[in-house]
Design an enzyme around this catalytic site. Structure first.
Site, PDB file in Angstrom:
ATOM      1  N   GLY A  42     100.941 -85.755  -5.312  1.00  0.00           N
ATOM      2  CA  GLY A  42     100.043 -84.814  -4.870  1.00  0.00           C
ATOM      3  C   GLY A  42      98.483 -84.860  -5.402  1.00  0.00           C
ATOM      4  N   GLU A  97      96.008 -82.812 -11.776  1.00  0.00           N
ATOM      5  CA  GLU A  97      97.314 -82.518 -11.030  1.00  0.00           C
ATOM      6  C   GLU A  97      96.834 -81.625  -9.704  1.00  0.00           C
ATOM      7  OE1 GLU A  97      99.991 -82.420  -9.971  1.00  0.00           O
ATOM      8  OE2 GLU A  97     101.327 -81.435 -11.201  1.00  0.00           O
ATOM      9  N   ASP A  98      97.333 -81.649  -8.792  1.00  0.00           N
ATOM     10  CA  ASP A  98      97.304 -80.864  -7.557  1.00  0.00           C
ATOM     11  C   ASP A  98      97.161 -79.266  -7.545  1.00  0.00           C
ATOM     12  OD1 ASP A  98     100.138 -80.896  -7.653  1.00  0.00           O
ATOM     13  OD2 ASP A  98     100.208 -81.772  -5.612  1.00  0.00           O
ATOM     14  N   ASP A 101     101.903 -74.014 -10.151  1.00  0.00           N
ATOM     15  CA  ASP A 101     102.593 -73.028  -9.769  1.00  0.00           C
ATOM     16  C   ASP A 101     103.560 -72.053 -10.752  1.00  0.00           C
ATOM     17  OD1 ASP A 101     103.731 -71.890  -7.403  1.00  0.00           O
ATOM     18  OD2 ASP A 101     105.583 -73.025  -7.410  1.00  0.00           O
ATOM     19  N   LYS A 129      98.143 -71.050  -8.784  1.00  0.00           N
ATOM     20  CA  LYS A 129      98.831 -69.762  -8.332  1.00  0.00           C
ATOM     21  C   LYS A 129      99.162 -68.919  -9.610  1.00  0.00           C
ATOM     22  CE  LYS A 129     101.111 -71.738  -4.334  1.00  0.00           C
ATOM     23  NZ  LYS A 129     102.471 -71.759  -3.889  1.00  0.00           N
ATOM     24  N   PHE A 150     102.112 -70.937   0.244  1.00  0.00           N
ATOM     25  CA  PHE A 150     102.709 -72.143   0.164  1.00  0.00           C
ATOM     26  C   PHE A 150     101.414 -73.031   0.922  1.00  0.00           C
ATOM     27  CE2 PHE A 150     104.458 -76.248   0.715  1.00  0.00           C
ATOM     28  CZ  PHE A 150     105.218 -76.520  -0.367  1.00  0.00           C
ATOM     29  N   ASP A 157     101.983 -81.533   0.202  1.00  0.00           N
ATOM     30  CA  ASP A 157     102.728 -81.715   1.267  1.00  0.00           C
ATOM     31  C   ASP A 157     103.793 -80.571   1.541  1.00  0.00           C
ATOM     32  OD1 ASP A 157     104.409 -82.263  -1.181  1.00  0.00           O
ATOM     33  OD2 ASP A 157     105.741 -82.738   0.288  1.00  0.00           O
ATOM     34  N   ARG A 163      99.752 -84.221   3.599  1.00  0.00           N
ATOM     35  CA  ARG A 163      98.967 -84.458   2.604  1.00  0.00           C
ATOM     36  C   ARG A 163      97.575 -84.807   3.109  1.00  0.00           C
ATOM     37  NH1 ARG A 163     102.344 -85.117  -1.985  1.00  0.00           N
ATOM     38  NH2 ARG A 163     104.333 -85.845  -1.725  1.00  0.00           N
TER      39      ARG A 163
HETATM   40  P1  IMP Z   1     105.460 -75.926 -10.936  1.00  0.00           P
HETATM   41  O1  IMP Z   1     106.374 -76.735 -12.287  1.00  0.00           O
HETATM   42  O2  IMP Z   1     106.309 -74.891 -10.425  1.00  0.00           O
HETATM   43  O3  IMP Z   1     103.981 -75.639 -11.774  1.00  0.00           O
HETATM   44  O4  IMP Z   1     105.419 -76.860  -9.808  1.00  0.00           O
HETATM   45  C1  IMP Z   1     104.152 -77.638  -9.476  1.00  0.00           C
HETATM   46  C2  IMP Z   1     104.600 -78.635  -8.401  1.00  0.00           C
HETATM   47  O5  IMP Z   1     105.417 -77.924  -7.076  1.00  0.00           O
HETATM   48  C3  IMP Z   1     103.338 -79.082  -7.791  1.00  0.00           C
HETATM   49  O6  IMP Z   1     102.849 -80.226  -8.460  1.00  0.00           O
HETATM   50  C4  IMP Z   1     103.572 -79.328  -6.354  1.00  0.00           C
HETATM   51  O7  IMP Z   1     104.235 -80.751  -6.167  1.00  0.00           O
HETATM   52  C5  IMP Z   1     104.612 -78.344  -6.059  1.00  0.00           C
HETATM   53  N1  IMP Z   1     104.124 -77.063  -5.372  1.00  0.00           N
HETATM   54  C6  IMP Z   1     104.203 -75.763  -5.863  1.00  0.00           C
HETATM   55  N2  IMP Z   1     103.443 -75.016  -5.064  1.00  0.00           N
HETATM   56  C7  IMP Z   1     103.135 -75.718  -3.962  1.00  0.00           C
HETATM   57  C8  IMP Z   1     102.379 -75.372  -2.916  1.00  0.00           C
HETATM   58  O8  IMP Z   1     101.686 -74.383  -2.452  1.00  0.00           O
HETATM   59  N3  IMP Z   1     102.262 -76.562  -1.825  1.00  0.00           N
HETATM   60  C9  IMP Z   1     102.639 -77.753  -1.957  1.00  0.00           C
HETATM   61  N4  IMP Z   1     103.392 -78.132  -3.183  1.00  0.00           N
HETATM   62  C10 IMP Z   1     103.386 -77.144  -3.846  1.00  0.00           C
HETATM   63 MG    MG Z   2     102.102 -82.288  -8.012  1.00  0.00          MG
END
Ligand code: IMP
Ligand code: MG
Length: 174
Positions: A42, A97-98, A101, A129, A150, A157, A163
């Site tokens: 990402g 990082e993309d 979350d 987020k 999302f 993706d 992507r």
């Molecule tokens: P975290 O560990 O919950 O912060 O997850 C982060 C990862 O979940 C990101 O690097 C993304 O790969 C994926 N992710 C979280 N939210 C989204 C979204 O809205 N769209 C796409 N991928 C997401």
């Molecule tokens: Mg990611």
């Protein structure tokens, strides 16, 4: 089920914001070499655009992690699928990082990288987020804070697709 993508941040908005971030990072790291670490897949689109906007010396490395869990929810247990090629000891590391979350992936990753003794370690994310945060993560540079929806595009993706969209969109199903 049909999938629809609505524009959340246009290509122009994203490009403009990345340019600003690059300028800020260039000022903050003036005279230093920045070692950018891209979290695949990402973060790759964002990292390329960001790196082009940084005026100080840059080196790059890539890492791929997967969290045990479903596609849309991470568990916090992170597996390194591809580790870095080079040591980060003594380097000024900026993780790219993309999206953040729950924060589980990044809090785990940052802790692991800190143990490898970089000179400095910062985090840059295109999207955040904050409403979804479960684990605290210190973010140094954020492109956009977005609501709990999302999103796809610009490296993000849904089931490995979308992507390549040049903007950030919200995906919905009906
Ligand atoms: P975290 O560990 O919950 O912060 O997850 C982060 C990862 O979940 C990101 O690097 C993304 O790969 C994926 N992710 C979280 N939210 C989204 C979204 O809205 N769209 C796409 N991928 C997401
Ligand atoms: Mg990611």
């Amino acid at each position: 089920m049909a999938e629809h993508v609505r524009v959340l941040k246009s290509e122009e908005e994203v490009d403009r914001r990345i340019k600003e971030m690059g300028e800020q990072i260039s000022r903050d790291y003036a005279g230093k070499q920045i070692h950018l670490i891209c979290v695949l897949k990402g973060g790759s689109f964002f990292m390329c655009e960001l790196a082009k906007r940084i005026t100080t010396d840059v080196s790059l490395d890539f890492m791929s992690v997967s969290s045990y869990g479903s596609d849309t929810k991470s568990s916090g247990v992170v597996k390194i699928v591809k580790d870095l090629d080079e040591s980060i000891q003594g380097k000024d590391v900026l993780v790219v990082e993309d999206i953040i979350d729950s924060g589980r992936t990044l809090s785990y990753l940052m802790e692991m990288l800190r143990d490898r003794k970089p000179a400095s370690l910062k985090l840059c994310t295109l999207l955040d987020k904050p409403d979804r945060r479960v684990v605290n993560v210190d973010v140094d540079y954020t492109g956009f804070q977005i609501p709990d929806e999302f999103v796809v595009g610009y490296g993000l993706d849904y089931d490995q697709r979308y992507r390549n969209l040049p903007y950030i969109g919200v995906i919905s199903f009906d």
